[in-house]
Motif scaffolding. Sequence first.
Motif, PDB file in Angstrom:
ATOM      1  N   ARG A 200       0.855  -1.043   0.200  1.00  0.00           N
ATOM      2  CA  ARG A 200      -0.305   0.202  -0.142  1.00  0.00           C
ATOM      3  C   ARG A 200       0.938   1.351  -0.077  1.00  0.00           C
ATOM      4  NH1 ARG A 200      -1.862  -2.480   4.803  1.00  0.00           N
ATOM      5  NH2 ARG A 200      -1.459  -0.741   5.723  1.00  0.00           N
ATOM      6  N   TRP A 201       0.423   1.717  -0.457  1.00  0.00           N
ATOM      7  CA  TRP A 201       0.914   3.416  -0.173  1.00  0.00           C
ATOM      8  C   TRP A 201       0.216   4.383  -0.090  1.00  0.00           C
ATOM      9  CZ3 TRP A 201       4.302   1.066  -3.012  1.00  0.00           C
ATOM     10  CH2 TRP A 201       4.277   0.111  -3.669  1.00  0.00           C
ATOM     11  N   PRO A 202       1.470   4.911   0.507  1.00  0.00           N
ATOM     12  CA  PRO A 202       2.840   5.431   0.228  1.00  0.00           C
ATOM     13  C   PRO A 202       3.340   4.277   1.602  1.00  0.00           C
ATOM     14  CG  PRO A 202       2.352   6.778   1.760  1.00  0.00           C
ATOM     15  CD  PRO A 202       0.721   6.285   1.115  1.00  0.00           C
ATOM     16  N   LEU A 203       4.890   4.062   0.818  1.00  0.00           N
ATOM     17  CA  LEU A 203       5.587   3.107   1.262  1.00  0.00           C
ATOM     18  C   LEU A 203       6.947   4.464   2.274  1.00  0.00           C
ATOM     19  CD1 LEU A 203       5.914  -0.082   1.810  1.00  0.00           C
ATOM     20  CD2 LEU A 203       7.694   0.064   0.438  1.00  0.00           C
ATOM     21  N   VAL A 204       7.026   4.271   3.317  1.00  0.00           N
ATOM     22  CA  VAL A 204       8.007   5.068   4.002  1.00  0.00           C
ATOM     23  C   VAL A 204       9.416   4.499   4.801  1.00  0.00           C
ATOM     24  CG1 VAL A 204       8.466   7.166   5.096  1.00  0.00           C
ATOM     25  CG2 VAL A 204       6.260   7.032   4.194  1.00  0.00           C
TER      26      VAL A 204
END
Length: 568
Positions: A200-204
């Motif tokens: 799932r985004w955003p990926l940090v």
Amino acid sequence: MVDPAIILVSEHHADVLLDEFRSRYQRDYELRTATNTAQAEEVAREIGDAGGQVAMFVTDSRLPDVDHIFAAIHRWRVVVPTARRVIAAHWDYFLADGPSLRIGLAKGKYDAYLLMPRGKRDEEFHHAITDLLSDWTSTVPQPEVVTAKIVSPARDSLTMAIRDFLDRMGMQNRVWHPDAPELQDYLAGIREQLGVEELRWPLVVAANRVPIQATSVRDVAISINGRPGDLKIDEVVDLAIVGGGPSGLAAAVYGASEGLSVVVLDAEAIGGQAGTSSMIRNYLGFPRGISGMRLAQRARNQALRFGTQFFTGWEVTALEPGGEGSPHLLRCDGGEIRARTILISSGVTYRKLGVPALEDLVGAGVNYGAAMTAAREMEDYDVVVVGGGNSAGQAALHLARFARTVTIVVRRPRIEETMSQYLVDEISYNERIEVRPCTRVVDGGGAGQLEWLCLEDTVTGERTTAQARGLFLLLGAEPRCDWLPQELARDKNSFVLTGRDVPRDQWVDGLPPANLATTVPGIFAAGDVRSGSMKRVAAASGEGASVVPLVHAYLAPTPEDEVTTPVS
């Protein structure tokens, strides 16, 4: 990625500058020389047309094709608004040219006035250059060296909020699209690491921590610093500070350096509203100015060195004053902290504009505060800044590096009434900035992104519609006090009362509380949240430092508590 360029300009001493810069900067920057204004402008245009960037112009104070160096600097500023501009005068005329050039420095026409290097190891010169290059790097949309990676298919409000948080924490960050070919093996490894088939985004990924699929800025803050409950703060600390702005940071530095156990909690990023300022030029000891973020991070590092613990991204939801001999209690979603003394330095928030159509676009062109990250997205767009204080002036000047036009909207007839003169001078010089007095924003909209604003003249009532991609709201301040108990006296606007401002009926034995003490013993207030504060960074820092002696006095045993040891 093509190296950014430094353009060195001098009719007779370009070789001296090139030799000095080659030994220090050749690996990381493309070094170009020019002997006059027009040639430097041509070089800058050539670099821009090729997709490159100009980080800095370094020029002698006298050039052959202009009557005054300011004419040259103005031409270069039009071509590359984001580049830093340094005058490095030759020692033969450094003192003679100084008086006239320093007037331009005060108006923001250029960034530094230095003496041209006279030999090896001119560290004072290079300290100034590296400071300015570091400042320039923090404004680059996609920096090369990063401490936090963001993978997101869109520049949506959450992605931008995460970038803004990381920027304010002093963490260089960059955004990649998940379809980027160079990321596919990396993302496959993360899917395996997290045990998921789809990300799932955003990926940090921040500071080499475990990758997170962020749903909020708080998720990112926890991934970096943890939460109070995770770190098991079981002991009672000497001083708990709510709010990591200038006053809270000053109290942390002075308190921890004097042996107190100190914890700082901040709902957002360290630095408070001051941390969003692109450049503070009137803070004591920084003649070339300093960004609010860098000032805050230096103070944070200083406090860390003395043992202060920081927790960001956790909003304090309640304060329960202690009873006789028992500590005070701070509650937040991440845990609880017990403290012998508490400093309330939670600052203020910007007042809402109150236009429903624009509130719906917050994060999509509409921003409360300076929003440094959003500023970088405004290149070649028209933007509006609402507010007449120093924060609004600093935001407008920063935005003018990127935006096509910047309009400052104020209700008052003149910005001089509420803004420091040095900012007024810089704004008047900047051809990209227009001030519209006696004006307010009454409407606006766009298809999922801000596209237009309606401005009303408060004298005539006339309304005009203007294109705008960005709206930056730096309105008056409201204190963050809804979490405070009733025992703490506040004024009619909810700012915390201290010292002689406390109503007489709440004085003890006919005496007011100490200057920064509240109506609850052991609880103090400093900075913008305090009633009657100056709303200036230096004043807030001074108040934070001044709290520490009061804490010591409160914690010190009274004579009745002291045990006398008989002398044998």
